[in-house]
Motif scaffolding. Structure first.
Motif, PDB file in Angstrom:
ATOM      1  N   LEU A  73      96.870  74.617  61.983  1.00 25.00           N
ATOM      2  CA  LEU A  73      97.205  75.985  61.608  1.00 25.00           C
ATOM      3  C   LEU A  73      98.275  75.892  60.537  1.00 25.00           C
ATOM      4  O   LEU A  73      99.296  75.222  60.730  1.00 25.00           O
ATOM      5  CB  LEU A  73      97.734  76.750  62.823  1.00 25.00           C
ATOM      6  CG  LEU A  73      98.284  78.142  62.565  1.00 25.00           C
ATOM      7  CD1 LEU A  73      97.170  79.079  62.106  1.00 25.00           C
ATOM      8  CD2 LEU A  73      98.955  78.677  63.822  1.00 25.00           C
ATOM      9  N   ALA A  74      98.062  76.534  59.396  1.00 18.84           N
ATOM     10  CA  ALA A  74      99.027  76.520  58.302  1.00 18.84           C
ATOM     11  C   ALA A  74      99.778  77.847  58.274  1.00 18.84           C
ATOM     12  O   ALA A  74      99.159  78.912  58.333  1.00 18.84           O
ATOM     13  CB  ALA A  74      98.308  76.292  56.976  1.00 18.84           C
ATOM     14  N   VAL A  75     101.116  77.774  58.221  1.00 17.32           N
ATOM     15  CA  VAL A  75     101.943  78.975  58.126  1.00 17.32           C
ATOM     16  C   VAL A  75     102.964  78.788  56.999  1.00 17.32           C
ATOM     17  O   VAL A  75     103.300  77.660  56.633  1.00 17.32           O
ATOM     18  CB  VAL A  75     102.671  79.292  59.451  1.00 17.32           C
ATOM     19  CG1 VAL A  75     101.691  79.577  60.564  1.00 17.32           C
ATOM     20  CG2 VAL A  75     103.615  78.182  59.853  1.00 17.32           C
ATOM     21  N   SER A  76     103.431  79.896  56.474  1.00 18.08           N
ATOM     22  CA  SER A  76     104.435  79.833  55.409  1.00 18.08           C
ATOM     23  C   SER A  76     105.786  79.415  55.984  1.00 18.08           C
ATOM     24  O   SER A  76     106.020  79.501  57.197  1.00 18.08           O
ATOM     25  CB  SER A  76     104.567  81.203  54.737  1.00 18.08           C
ATOM     26  OG  SER A  76     105.162  82.125  55.646  1.00 18.08           O
ATOM     27  N   GLU A  77     106.684  78.993  55.109  1.00 18.96           N
ATOM     28  CA  GLU A  77     108.031  78.631  55.554  1.00 18.96           C
ATOM     29  C   GLU A  77     108.726  79.841  56.174  1.00 18.96           C
ATOM     30  O   GLU A  77     109.448  79.715  57.155  1.00 18.96           O
ATOM     31  CB  GLU A  77     108.839  78.097  54.381  1.00 18.96           C
ATOM     32  CG  GLU A  77     108.382  76.741  53.908  1.00 18.96           C
ATOM     33  CD  GLU A  77     109.122  76.274  52.672  1.00 18.96           C
ATOM     34  OE1 GLU A  77     110.051  76.960  52.191  1.00 18.96           O
ATOM     35  OE2 GLU A  77     108.766  75.198  52.172  1.00 18.96           O
ATOM     36  N   GLY A  78     108.500  81.027  55.611  1.00 16.77           N
ATOM     37  CA  GLY A  78     109.102  82.242  56.148  1.00 16.77           C
ATOM     38  C   GLY A  78     108.606  82.557  57.547  1.00 16.77           C
ATOM     39  O   GLY A  78     109.393  82.956  58.416  1.00 16.77           O
ATOM     40  N   ALA A  79     107.309  82.376  57.782  1.00 14.52           N
ATOM     41  CA  ALA A  79     106.746  82.620  59.110  1.00 14.52           C
ATOM     42  C   ALA A  79     107.301  81.612  60.117  1.00 14.52           C
ATOM     43  O   ALA A  79     107.614  81.970  61.253  1.00 14.52           O
ATOM     44  CB  ALA A  79     105.226  82.537  59.075  1.00 14.52           C
ATOM     45  N   TRP A  80     107.434  80.356  59.715  1.00 10.70           N
ATOM     46  CA  TRP A  80     107.997  79.331  60.603  1.00 10.70           C
ATOM     47  C   TRP A  80     109.447  79.657  60.942  1.00 10.70           C
ATOM     48  O   TRP A  80     109.854  79.586  62.093  1.00 10.70           O
ATOM     49  CB  TRP A  80     107.892  77.954  59.947  1.00 10.70           C
ATOM     50  CG  TRP A  80     108.457  76.859  60.792  1.00 10.70           C
ATOM     51  CD1 TRP A  80     109.641  76.218  60.610  1.00 10.70           C
ATOM     52  CD2 TRP A  80     107.877  76.288  61.965  1.00 10.70           C
ATOM     53  NE1 TRP A  80     109.826  75.273  61.594  1.00 10.70           N
ATOM     54  CE2 TRP A  80     108.752  75.297  62.437  1.00 10.70           C
ATOM     55  CE3 TRP A  80     106.681  76.507  62.653  1.00 10.70           C
ATOM     56  CZ2 TRP A  80     108.492  74.533  63.566  1.00 10.70           C
ATOM     57  CZ3 TRP A  80     106.418  75.741  63.777  1.00 10.70           C
ATOM     58  CH2 TRP A  80     107.311  74.774  64.220  1.00 10.70           C
ATOM     59  N   GLU A  81     110.230  80.048  59.937  1.00 10.18           N
ATOM     60  CA  GLU A  81     111.635  80.397  60.164  1.00 10.18           C
ATOM     61  C   GLU A  81     111.743  81.582  61.125  1.00 10.18           C
ATOM     62  O   GLU A  81     112.579  81.584  62.031  1.00 10.18           O
ATOM     63  CB  GLU A  81     112.318  80.719  58.842  1.00 10.18           C
ATOM     64  CG  GLU A  81     113.785  81.006  58.983  1.00 10.18           C
ATOM     65  CD  GLU A  81     114.472  81.269  57.656  1.00 10.18           C
ATOM     66  OE1 GLU A  81     115.582  81.815  57.690  1.00 10.18           O
ATOM     67  OE2 GLU A  81     113.909  80.943  56.599  1.00 10.18           O
ATOM     68  N   TRP A  82     110.899  82.584  60.937  1.00 11.77           N
ATOM     69  CA  TRP A  82     110.903  83.746  61.820  1.00 11.77           C
ATOM     70  C   TRP A  82     110.592  83.310  63.249  1.00 11.77           C
ATOM     71  O   TRP A  82     111.257  83.720  64.191  1.00 11.77           O
ATOM     72  CB  TRP A  82     109.879  84.781  61.352  1.00 11.77           C
ATOM     73  CG  TRP A  82     109.824  85.963  62.258  1.00 11.77           C
ATOM     74  CD1 TRP A  82     110.574  87.095  62.179  1.00 11.77           C
ATOM     75  CD2 TRP A  82     108.994  86.119  63.420  1.00 11.77           C
ATOM     76  NE1 TRP A  82     110.264  87.947  63.212  1.00 11.77           N
ATOM     77  CE2 TRP A  82     109.297  87.371  63.987  1.00 11.77           C
ATOM     78  CE3 TRP A  82     108.029  85.329  64.024  1.00 11.77           C
ATOM     79  CZ2 TRP A  82     108.659  87.832  65.142  1.00 11.77           C
ATOM     80  CZ3 TRP A  82     107.417  85.789  65.169  1.00 11.77           C
ATOM     81  CH2 TRP A  82     107.726  87.035  65.710  1.00 11.77           C
ATOM     82  N   PHE A  83     109.571  82.481  63.442  1.00 12.08           N
ATOM     83  CA  PHE A  83     109.166  82.008  64.765  1.00 12.08           C
ATOM     84  C   PHE A  83     110.301  81.249  65.455  1.00 12.08           C
ATOM     85  O   PHE A  83     110.638  81.517  66.605  1.00 12.08           O
ATOM     86  CB  PHE A  83     107.917  81.131  64.645  1.00 12.08           C
ATOM     87  CG  PHE A  83     107.527  80.473  65.930  1.00 12.08           C
ATOM     88  CD1 PHE A  83     106.942  81.201  66.941  1.00 12.08           C
ATOM     89  CD2 PHE A  83     107.760  79.125  66.124  1.00 12.08           C
ATOM     90  CE1 PHE A  83     106.576  80.593  68.142  1.00 12.08           C
ATOM     91  CE2 PHE A  83     107.403  78.507  67.319  1.00 12.08           C
ATOM     92  CZ  PHE A  83     106.817  79.247  68.324  1.00 12.08           C
TER      93      PHE A  83
END
Length: 69
Positions: free
Chosen positions: A50-60
């Protein structure tokens, strides 16, 4: 973020420091040099990612840290 099927094997994968002693229920993540994060099932490393953006990872990660307080 499209990923070359051979690309994920070249990355430095890591597990959460909150993963328990049971290694059968973990996910792994790896930062992609061009940006973003790949996430995979540790029991099936040659499977899909699953690929996510850096922003989505930081939010998570931030949301998880807040929920543990």
């Amino acid at each position: 973020m499209p990923a070359d099927p051979s690309f994920p094997h070249e990355l430095a994968w890591f597990k959460s420091s909150h993963s328990g002693g049971n290694t059968t229920e973990c996910v792994e993540a790896a930062f992609v040099p061009s940006g973003g994060v790949l996430i995979r099932d540790s029991k099936w490393p040659e499977g899909s990612c699953l690929a996510v953006s850096e922003g989505a990872w930081e939010w998570f990660v931030t949301a998880q840290a807040r929920s543990r307080r």
